[in-house]
Design a protein around this motif. Sequence first.
Motif, PDB file in Angstrom:
ATOM      1  N   GLY A   1      -9.743  39.145   9.983  1.00  0.00           N
ATOM      2  CA  GLY A   1     -10.537  38.335  10.883  1.00  0.00           C
ATOM      3  C   GLY A   1     -11.493  39.180  11.698  1.00  0.00           C
ATOM      4  O   GLY A   1     -11.438  40.405  11.677  1.00  0.00           O
TER       5      GLY A   1
ATOM      6  N   ALA B   1     -13.766  38.724  18.576  1.00  0.00           N
ATOM      7  CA  ALA B   1     -14.674  37.981  19.459  1.00  0.00           C
ATOM      8  C   ALA B   1     -15.216  38.835  20.589  1.00  0.00           C
ATOM      9  O   ALA B   1     -16.191  38.445  21.243  1.00  0.00           O
ATOM     10  CB  ALA B   1     -13.962  36.771  20.048  1.00  0.00           C
TER      11      ALA B   1
ATOM     12  N   ILE C   1     -12.198  27.331  14.892  1.00  0.00           N
ATOM     13  CA  ILE C   1     -12.028  28.785  14.930  1.00  0.00           C
ATOM     14  C   ILE C   1     -10.562  29.055  15.216  1.00  0.00           C
ATOM     15  O   ILE C   1      -9.998  28.510  16.175  1.00  0.00           O
ATOM     16  CB  ILE C   1     -12.883  29.466  16.019  1.00  0.00           C
ATOM     17  CG1 ILE C   1     -14.373  29.196  15.800  1.00  0.00           C
ATOM     18  CG2 ILE C   1     -12.625  30.969  16.036  1.00  0.00           C
ATOM     19  CD1 ILE C   1     -15.264  29.781  16.892  1.00  0.00           C
ATOM     20  N   HIS C   2      -9.929  29.866  14.383  1.00  0.00           N
ATOM     21  CA  HIS C   2      -8.527  30.247  14.575  1.00  0.00           C
ATOM     22  C   HIS C   2      -8.406  31.753  14.723  1.00  0.00           C
ATOM     23  O   HIS C   2      -9.197  32.518  14.178  1.00  0.00           O
ATOM     24  CB  HIS C   2      -7.677  29.787  13.386  1.00  0.00           C
ATOM     25  CG  HIS C   2      -7.185  28.378  13.516  1.00  0.00           C
ATOM     26  ND1 HIS C   2      -5.850  28.073  13.685  1.00  0.00           N
ATOM     27  CD2 HIS C   2      -7.835  27.206  13.509  1.00  0.00           C
ATOM     28  CE1 HIS C   2      -5.714  26.762  13.765  1.00  0.00           C
ATOM     29  NE2 HIS C   2      -6.910  26.207  13.662  1.00  0.00           N
ATOM     30  N   ASP C   3      -7.358  32.163  15.452  1.00  0.00           N
ATOM     31  CA  ASP C   3      -6.937  33.553  15.486  1.00  0.00           C
ATOM     32  C   ASP C   3      -5.554  33.599  14.827  1.00  0.00           C
ATOM     33  O   ASP C   3      -4.658  32.844  15.222  1.00  0.00           O
ATOM     34  CB  ASP C   3      -6.860  34.057  16.928  1.00  0.00           C
ATOM     35  CG  ASP C   3      -6.482  35.527  17.018  1.00  0.00           C
ATOM     36  OD1 ASP C   3      -7.293  36.306  17.526  1.00  0.00           O
ATOM     37  OD2 ASP C   3      -5.377  35.890  16.586  1.00  0.00           O
TER      38      ASP C   3
ATOM     39  N   TRP D   1      -3.799  33.068  21.500  1.00  0.00           N
ATOM     40  CA  TRP D   1      -4.932  32.406  20.860  1.00  0.00           C
ATOM     41  C   TRP D   1      -4.496  31.878  19.496  1.00  0.00           C
ATOM     42  O   TRP D   1      -4.090  32.630  18.622  1.00  0.00           O
ATOM     43  CB  TRP D   1      -6.087  33.380  20.672  1.00  0.00           C
ATOM     44  CG  TRP D   1      -6.644  33.921  21.949  1.00  0.00           C
ATOM     45  CD1 TRP D   1      -6.362  35.137  22.510  1.00  0.00           C
ATOM     46  CD2 TRP D   1      -7.564  33.281  22.815  1.00  0.00           C
ATOM     47  NE1 TRP D   1      -7.070  35.297  23.676  1.00  0.00           N
ATOM     48  CE2 TRP D   1      -7.820  34.164  23.893  1.00  0.00           C
ATOM     49  CE3 TRP D   1      -8.212  32.045  22.805  1.00  0.00           C
ATOM     50  CZ2 TRP D   1      -8.680  33.861  24.933  1.00  0.00           C
ATOM     51  CZ3 TRP D   1      -9.069  31.736  23.840  1.00  0.00           C
ATOM     52  CH2 TRP D   1      -9.306  32.627  24.889  1.00  0.00           C
TER      53      TRP D   1
ATOM     54  N   ASP E   1      -5.748  28.057  17.972  1.00  0.00           N
ATOM     55  CA  ASP E   1      -6.997  27.385  17.595  1.00  0.00           C
ATOM     56  C   ASP E   1      -7.967  27.475  18.768  1.00  0.00           C
ATOM     57  O   ASP E   1      -7.956  26.664  19.677  1.00  0.00           O
ATOM     58  CB  ASP E   1      -6.763  25.936  17.161  1.00  0.00           C
ATOM     59  CG  ASP E   1      -6.019  25.114  18.191  1.00  0.00           C
ATOM     60  OD1 ASP E   1      -5.389  25.702  19.089  1.00  0.00           O
ATOM     61  OD2 ASP E   1      -6.071  23.875  18.108  1.00  0.00           O
ATOM     62  N   LEU E   2      -8.780  28.500  18.722  1.00  0.00           N
ATOM     63  CA  LEU E   2      -9.765  28.729  19.771  1.00  0.00           C
ATOM     64  C   LEU E   2     -10.651  27.504  19.964  1.00  0.00           C
ATOM     65  O   LEU E   2     -10.976  27.117  21.090  1.00  0.00           O
ATOM     66  CB  LEU E   2     -10.609  29.950  19.416  1.00  0.00           C
ATOM     67  CG  LEU E   2     -11.870  30.220  20.234  1.00  0.00           C
ATOM     68  CD1 LEU E   2     -11.510  30.475  21.684  1.00  0.00           C
ATOM     69  CD2 LEU E   2     -12.641  31.393  19.651  1.00  0.00           C
TER      70      LEU E   2
ATOM     71  N   CYS F   1      -9.877  36.792  21.977  1.00  0.00           N
ATOM     72  CA  CYS F   1      -9.103  36.871  20.729  1.00  0.00           C
ATOM     73  C   CYS F   1      -9.808  37.813  19.749  1.00  0.00           C
ATOM     74  O   CYS F   1     -11.034  37.897  19.720  1.00  0.00           O
ATOM     75  CB  CYS F   1      -8.907  35.492  20.126  1.00  0.00           C
ATOM     76  SG  CYS F   1     -10.337  34.412  20.214  1.00  0.00           S
TER      77      CYS F   1
ATOM     78  N   ASN G   1     -10.220  36.531  14.278  1.00  0.00           N
ATOM     79  CA  ASN G   1     -10.627  35.137  14.122  1.00  0.00           C
ATOM     80  C   ASN G   1     -11.253  34.848  12.764  1.00  0.00           C
ATOM     81  O   ASN G   1     -11.721  35.742  12.069  1.00  0.00           O
ATOM     82  CB  ASN G   1     -11.647  34.787  15.210  1.00  0.00           C
ATOM     83  CG  ASN G   1     -11.160  35.137  16.596  1.00  0.00           C
ATOM     84  OD1 ASN G   1     -10.377  34.427  17.188  1.00  0.00           O
ATOM     85  ND2 ASN G   1     -11.621  36.262  17.120  1.00  0.00           N
ATOM     86  N   TYR G   2     -11.306  33.565  12.438  1.00  0.00           N
ATOM     87  CA  TYR G   2     -12.004  33.102  11.241  1.00  0.00           C
ATOM     88  C   TYR G   2     -12.435  31.656  11.462  1.00  0.00           C
ATOM     89  O   TYR G   2     -11.802  30.903  12.209  1.00  0.00           O
ATOM     90  CB  TYR G   2     -11.128  33.217   9.988  1.00  0.00           C
ATOM     91  CG  TYR G   2      -9.775  32.543  10.104  1.00  0.00           C
ATOM     92  CD1 TYR G   2      -9.596  31.203   9.755  1.00  0.00           C
ATOM     93  CD2 TYR G   2      -8.670  33.261  10.566  1.00  0.00           C
ATOM     94  CE1 TYR G   2      -8.355  30.601   9.855  1.00  0.00           C
ATOM     95  CE2 TYR G   2      -7.425  32.663  10.667  1.00  0.00           C
ATOM     96  CZ  TYR G   2      -7.274  31.333  10.308  1.00  0.00           C
ATOM     97  OH  TYR G   2      -6.045  30.733  10.429  1.00  0.00           O
ATOM     98  N   TYR G   3     -13.545  31.284  10.821  1.00  0.00           N
ATOM     99  CA  TYR G   3     -14.040  29.907  10.884  1.00  0.00           C
ATOM    100  C   TYR G   3     -13.351  29.045   9.834  1.00  0.00           C
ATOM    101  O   TYR G   3     -12.926  29.530   8.773  1.00  0.00           O
ATOM    102  CB  TYR G   3     -15.551  29.877  10.634  1.00  0.00           C
ATOM    103  CG  TYR G   3     -16.401  30.408  11.763  1.00  0.00           C
ATOM    104  CD1 TYR G   3     -16.443  29.755  12.991  1.00  0.00           C
ATOM    105  CD2 TYR G   3     -17.181  31.556  11.597  1.00  0.00           C
ATOM    106  CE1 TYR G   3     -17.241  30.223  14.023  1.00  0.00           C
ATOM    107  CE2 TYR G   3     -17.977  32.036  12.626  1.00  0.00           C
ATOM    108  CZ  TYR G   3     -18.004  31.367  13.835  1.00  0.00           C
ATOM    109  OH  TYR G   3     -18.789  31.839  14.862  1.00  0.00           O
TER     110      TYR G   3
END
Length: 318
Positions: free
Chosen positions: A152, A155, A183-185, A191, A193-194, A283, A286-288
């Motif tokens: 990931g 941020a 956006i999740h970490d 963190w 689900d951001l 966080c 992360n990824y979309y």
Amino acid sequence: MKNINFLGTILILLSLVFSYSCSSDSEPTDPAEPTNPEEQGSGNDDQTEGDDGDGSTSTIPYEVLQLKNWKITLPRDFDNDNLADEVYIDKNRNDFIDDPSFKTYKDEFFFVENGNVRFLCPTENGTPTTGNSSNTRSELREMPSDGSGETGWDATDNSVKTLTFKIRIIQTSSTGKFAFAQIHDFKQDIWDDLLRIQIQSDNVNAKEGDTGRIYLLGDVTEGKMSDGFPVDFRSLNYSDRYIKNDYVLGNWLSFKVTVQNSLMKIFLDDMNTPIRTYDNITCTSNYYKVGVYNQSTTSTSMGNGIAEFSEITASENF
């Protein structure tokens, strides 16, 4: 003498007329020189069947949206492990061995419709989902551009992580809602689900022409200091989570999300001025995610969440 010459002239003329008439009746028209171009077609004889004249159109979602750094999670369980199946660019990583590479994948939950890519996800009890959620999904997950690993992006660093997409919501399930971007970490405990960008309609099984609200959920509107977040996001932003109150299902929306130096900006339709800005985003892995992630499903939920995308682009963040 004059009468003889006159008679000869008449005989010659009659002979020429007779000769021309016979030639016209017996000789076929030269196909290389059509006498009536309108009867020979438009000249597009090399147009292939199924081609409407503007070139062939792909039926593969990967090709239509150029989805080179994604995998997809599907609401099916072909490998019988009681979890939703995933399809990768590297087909050797697929949950179900007979699935092709994501580069050529399409099915009833993920396909091309009218030149756009449609995501469809049922909510009925028993629909397979992931191990960490009871809600069903037909959803992309951002991956490294070569399709390997599941790392990931951070941020807090100086690089700009950008997601842009264009969406129209076709219908909701009986819950009246689903998330279409997240956006999740995946490493940090706090963190999770951001961000979730969602549709919510007062109509169950809302369809095109019905109205709904576009709103924001996730840690940036729900995180509390008592849970370990750097600020109390809930008290700062919860009342301001709605970003469009008069959305009509079937209409197109344009979104952009950027994350840089712990600052997240969300753009809706106007790509120059953010509609929301959040700071204190700390966080680091992360990824979309983009697609249909049904929300608030229960054992009695019915119907499909359906969304259509004409663009999905993520910057190559890792």
